[in-house]
Design a protein around this motif. Structure first.
Motif, PDB file in Angstrom:
ATOM      1  N   TYR A 266      25.635  38.487 -56.961  1.00 44.14           N
ATOM      2  CA  TYR A 266      25.959  38.467 -55.381  1.00 44.14           C
ATOM      3  C   TYR A 266      25.253  39.433 -54.629  1.00 44.14           C
ATOM      4  O   TYR A 266      25.517  39.506 -53.398  1.00 44.14           O
ATOM      5  CB  TYR A 266      27.554  38.458 -55.117  1.00 44.14           C
ATOM      6  CG  TYR A 266      28.421  37.501 -55.944  1.00 44.14           C
ATOM      7  CD1 TYR A 266      28.532  36.249 -55.445  1.00 44.14           C
ATOM      8  CD2 TYR A 266      28.869  37.939 -57.114  1.00 44.14           C
ATOM      9  CE1 TYR A 266      29.274  35.460 -55.971  1.00 44.14           C
ATOM     10  CE2 TYR A 266      29.815  36.764 -57.714  1.00 44.14           C
ATOM     11  CZ  TYR A 266      30.073  35.604 -57.057  1.00 44.14           C
ATOM     12  OH  TYR A 266      30.673  34.513 -57.914  1.00 44.14           O
ATOM     13  N   SER A 267      24.396  40.119 -55.114  1.00 42.96           N
ATOM     14  CA  SER A 267      23.638  41.225 -54.492  1.00 42.96           C
ATOM     15  C   SER A 267      22.988  40.937 -53.203  1.00 42.96           C
ATOM     16  O   SER A 267      23.044  41.617 -52.173  1.00 42.96           O
ATOM     17  CB  SER A 267      22.467  41.833 -55.482  1.00 42.96           C
ATOM     18  OG  SER A 267      21.547  40.894 -55.711  1.00 42.96           O
ATOM     19  N   GLN A 268      22.247  39.629 -53.017  1.00 43.75           N
ATOM     20  CA  GLN A 268      21.490  39.260 -51.868  1.00 43.75           C
ATOM     21  C   GLN A 268      22.803  39.114 -50.779  1.00 43.75           C
ATOM     22  O   GLN A 268      22.453  39.435 -49.721  1.00 43.75           O
ATOM     23  CB  GLN A 268      20.803  38.008 -52.239  1.00 43.75           C
ATOM     24  CG  GLN A 268      19.309  38.289 -53.006  1.00 43.75           C
ATOM     25  CD  GLN A 268      18.556  37.321 -52.975  1.00 43.75           C
ATOM     26  OE1 GLN A 268      18.993  35.976 -52.699  1.00 43.75           O
ATOM     27  NE2 GLN A 268      17.510  37.591 -53.519  1.00 43.75           N
ATOM     28  N   ILE A 269      23.847  38.367 -51.021  1.00 43.37           N
ATOM     29  CA  ILE A 269      24.940  38.160 -50.247  1.00 43.37           C
ATOM     30  C   ILE A 269      25.362  39.486 -49.714  1.00 43.37           C
ATOM     31  O   ILE A 269      25.576  39.509 -48.671  1.00 43.37           O
ATOM     32  CB  ILE A 269      25.890  37.410 -50.880  1.00 43.37           C
ATOM     33  CG1 ILE A 269      25.185  36.042 -51.332  1.00 43.37           C
ATOM     34  CG2 ILE A 269      27.120  36.985 -49.898  1.00 43.37           C
ATOM     35  CD1 ILE A 269      26.242  35.137 -52.176  1.00 43.37           C
ATOM     36  N   LEU A 270      25.553  40.540 -50.656  1.00 44.09           N
ATOM     37  CA  LEU A 270      26.411  41.602 -50.075  1.00 44.09           C
ATOM     38  C   LEU A 270      25.527  42.574 -49.406  1.00 44.09           C
ATOM     39  O   LEU A 270      25.969  43.528 -48.408  1.00 44.09           O
ATOM     40  CB  LEU A 270      26.726  42.452 -51.479  1.00 44.09           C
ATOM     41  CG  LEU A 270      27.844  41.685 -52.431  1.00 44.09           C
ATOM     42  CD1 LEU A 270      27.896  42.758 -53.719  1.00 44.09           C
ATOM     43  CD2 LEU A 270      29.081  41.556 -51.542  1.00 44.09           C
ATOM     44  N   GLU A 271      24.253  42.245 -49.192  1.00 44.07           N
ATOM     45  CA  GLU A 271      23.098  43.068 -48.547  1.00 44.07           C
ATOM     46  C   GLU A 271      22.890  42.529 -47.131  1.00 44.07           C
ATOM     47  O   GLU A 271      22.294  42.901 -46.275  1.00 44.07           O
ATOM     48  CB  GLU A 271      22.048  42.994 -49.155  1.00 44.07           C
ATOM     49  CG  GLU A 271      21.796  43.679 -50.602  1.00 44.07           C
ATOM     50  CD  GLU A 271      20.551  43.818 -51.264  1.00 44.07           C
ATOM     51  OE1 GLU A 271      19.918  43.140 -50.865  1.00 44.07           O
ATOM     52  OE2 GLU A 271      20.367  44.488 -52.329  1.00 44.07           O
ATOM     53  N   ALA A 278      25.930  35.917 -44.432  1.00 44.53           N
ATOM     54  CA  ALA A 278      26.745  35.780 -45.683  1.00 44.53           C
ATOM     55  C   ALA A 278      27.514  34.668 -46.158  1.00 44.53           C
ATOM     56  O   ALA A 278      27.328  34.379 -47.325  1.00 44.53           O
ATOM     57  CB  ALA A 278      27.674  37.116 -45.817  1.00 44.53           C
ATOM     58  N   ALA A 279      27.999  34.081 -45.153  1.00 48.88           N
ATOM     59  CA  ALA A 279      28.958  32.964 -45.317  1.00 48.88           C
ATOM     60  C   ALA A 279      28.162  31.754 -45.719  1.00 48.88           C
ATOM     61  O   ALA A 279      28.293  31.074 -46.825  1.00 48.88           O
ATOM     62  CB  ALA A 279      29.856  32.707 -44.269  1.00 48.88           C
ATOM     63  N   VAL A 280      27.026  31.763 -44.941  1.00 50.08           N
ATOM     64  CA  VAL A 280      25.962  30.576 -45.353  1.00 50.08           C
ATOM     65  C   VAL A 280      25.353  30.811 -46.925  1.00 50.08           C
ATOM     66  O   VAL A 280      25.253  29.812 -47.434  1.00 50.08           O
ATOM     67  CB  VAL A 280      24.817  30.615 -44.218  1.00 50.08           C
ATOM     68  CG1 VAL A 280      23.844  29.514 -44.839  1.00 50.08           C
ATOM     69  CG2 VAL A 280      25.357  29.868 -43.016  1.00 50.08           C
ATOM     70  N   GLY A 281      25.012  31.965 -47.272  1.00 48.55           N
ATOM     71  CA  GLY A 281      24.412  32.234 -48.358  1.00 48.55           C
ATOM     72  C   GLY A 281      25.318  32.179 -49.592  1.00 48.55           C
ATOM     73  O   GLY A 281      24.986  31.550 -50.605  1.00 48.55           O
ATOM     74  N   LEU A 282      26.745  32.653 -49.327  1.00 52.54           N
ATOM     75  CA  LEU A 282      27.754  32.198 -50.237  1.00 52.54           C
ATOM     76  C   LEU A 282      27.915  31.054 -50.552  1.00 52.54           C
ATOM     77  O   LEU A 282      27.880  30.449 -51.920  1.00 52.54           O
ATOM     78  CB  LEU A 282      29.115  32.998 -49.861  1.00 52.54           C
ATOM     79  CG  LEU A 282      30.343  32.795 -50.745  1.00 52.54           C
ATOM     80  CD1 LEU A 282      29.991  33.428 -52.434  1.00 52.54           C
ATOM     81  CD2 LEU A 282      31.339  33.289 -50.365  1.00 52.54           C
ATOM     82  N   ASN A 283      27.923  30.049 -49.611  1.00 56.70           N
ATOM     83  CA  ASN A 283      28.167  28.500 -49.408  1.00 56.70           C
ATOM     84  C   ASN A 283      27.195  28.042 -50.468  1.00 56.70           C
ATOM     85  O   ASN A 283      27.222  27.099 -51.402  1.00 56.70           O
ATOM     86  CB  ASN A 283      28.431  27.888 -48.303  1.00 56.70           C
ATOM     87  CG  ASN A 283      28.712  26.473 -48.145  1.00 56.70           C
ATOM     88  OD1 ASN A 283      29.535  26.058 -48.905  1.00 56.70           O
ATOM     89  ND2 ASN A 283      27.779  25.557 -47.726  1.00 56.70           N
ATOM     90  N   GLU A 284      25.871  28.341 -49.951  1.00 57.70           N
ATOM     91  CA  GLU A 284      24.586  27.849 -50.793  1.00 57.70           C
ATOM     92  C   GLU A 284      24.813  28.258 -52.503  1.00 57.70           C
ATOM     93  O   GLU A 284      24.512  27.472 -53.307  1.00 57.70           O
ATOM     94  CB  GLU A 284      23.460  28.077 -50.320  1.00 57.70           C
ATOM     95  CG  GLU A 284      23.051  27.528 -49.011  1.00 57.70           C
ATOM     96  CD  GLU A 284      21.751  28.227 -48.168  1.00 57.70           C
ATOM     97  OE1 GLU A 284      21.208  29.082 -48.800  1.00 57.70           O
ATOM     98  OE2 GLU A 284      21.402  27.546 -47.232  1.00 57.70           O
ATOM     99  N   HIS A 285      25.062  29.420 -52.681  1.00 54.77           N
ATOM    100  CA  HIS A 285      25.382  30.221 -54.007  1.00 54.77           C
ATOM    101  C   HIS A 285      26.458  29.271 -54.891  1.00 54.77           C
ATOM    102  O   HIS A 285      26.052  28.883 -55.985  1.00 54.77           O
ATOM    103  CB  HIS A 285      25.576  31.429 -53.720  1.00 54.77           C
ATOM    104  CG  HIS A 285      25.610  32.350 -54.939  1.00 54.77           C
ATOM    105  ND1 HIS A 285      24.074  32.705 -55.405  1.00 54.77           N
ATOM    106  CD2 HIS A 285      26.139  32.716 -56.002  1.00 54.77           C
ATOM    107  CE1 HIS A 285      24.272  33.429 -56.376  1.00 54.77           C
ATOM    108  NE2 HIS A 285      25.441  33.468 -56.769  1.00 54.77           N
TER     109      HIS A 285
END
Length: 323
Positions: A266-271, A278-285
């Motif tokens: 999750y490092s890229q999301i946390l950064e 961050a929400a968009v990145g987490l959803n795609e993840h």
């Protein structure tokens, strides 16, 4: 059409007056069983009792069949419908006419150039004279074509001295059509008496192509179903529908949960510098690994298929299988 003889059969057409059965789970289950038992390519239905507030997608119709309907304009009583196998190559036909109070659906079987009309004539909605006018107009338009009419005519074919019968018989003769159903199709109680009539019928000008025509032991309501088979090869109806779903078995779900909890990066999301990114990145993840751990799969939907069964139901099924 396939050259594999196991995939084709003789064209099978049925009819049943369901007396409002399409809005009843019990009766629609009987309809599904009837379709499967006789491998109908086409099943004409009368007294569908539908109206514009009832969407076809909400009805419990057999899988792998198209449903065409003609509702009665004045209220929900009456109307007709037609179930057609999606394996059967057909086209819906529009018979343009100025004649009112006609409940009929027309289709053409493309491979054999035969026209089929599923109809319903009730005495309090369409007079015999009006229906005969409609029949004359349609048959004139279909000059030299093979035609089959199947439905509830509400004229007893055993009462040959009645004026209604004689009028209809003259119309049939004028187009070289015969009525192929000879047995009783309806037994009803009228006061203290029971009446036995033949009012569910098949009219055709291509009887030489018929292999059989009969009254079936099955009925929905107080009408017997009827059936005919013709020497026209068509693709057999599919017995079960194929459905694409996510493979969310317990093993896959547990594996996904463990991966997200322990091994996922999750490092890229946390950064991320803002919440929205961050929400968009987490959803795609999550979607990426959901697709990986719970892939799509194709299943065959049987009659007892239940979409998203409850935990209690699954436990009950497992208990029953183990006993």
């Amino acid at each position: 059409m396939s050259n594999d003889t196991s995939l084709v059969h003789d064209l099978s057409i049925g009819h049943c007056n369901v007396q409002g059965g399409l809005i009843s789970l019990g009766k629609t289950t009987e309809i599904r069983q009837l379709v499967r038992r006789y491998d109908f390519d086409i099943l004409s239905l009368n007294e569908t009792n539908l109206n514009d507030t009832i969407d076809s997608s909400t009805l419990n119709i057999p899988p792998c069949y198209d449903f065409i309907r003609k509702d009665r304009g004045k209220g929900s009583r009456g109307g007709c419908g037609m179930l057609i196998s999606q394996k059967c190559a057909y086209s819906k036909i529009t018979m343009k006419t100025d004649i009112d109070n006609i409940e009929a659906i027309w289709v053409k079987i493309k491979s054999h150039n035969v026209y089929i009309c599923g109809f319903y004539r009730s005495n309090n909605f369409c007079s015999v004279d009006v229906f005969i006018d409609y029949m004359n107009e349609c048959m004139s338009k279909l000059h030299n074509k093979k035609v089959i009419w199947i439905g509830d005519i509400n004229i007893d074919q055993n009462n040959i001295t009645a004026s209604q019968y004689r009028k209809l018989d003259m119309a049939l003769r004028s187009f070289n059509m015969v009525q192929t159903i000879q047995e009783i199709t309806r037994v009803a109680k009228l006061g203290d008496k029971f009446t036995s009539t033949t009012i569910d019928v098949i009219f055709t000008n291509c009887y030489s192509d018929f292999l059989n025509s009969s009254v079936l032991p099955e009925r929905i309501g107080d009408h017997q179903a009827i059936k005919c088979q013709l020497a026209f090869k068509v693709r057999k109806p599919a017995r079960y529908e194929k459905l694409v779903i996510r493979n969310r078995c317990s093993k896959n779900v547990v594996s996904l949960a463990e991966f997200l909890a322990v091994n996922c990066d999750y490092s890229q999301i946390l950064e991320c510098s803002d919440v929205e990114t961050a929400a968009v990145g987490l959803n795609e993840h999550l979607n990426k690994y959901y697709d990986e751990f719970c892939p799509l799969k194709t299943i065959i939907v049987h009659d007892n298929y239940i979409h998203k069964p409850s935990g209690e139901l699954l436990k009950a099924i497992k208990l029953k299988k183990s006993s």
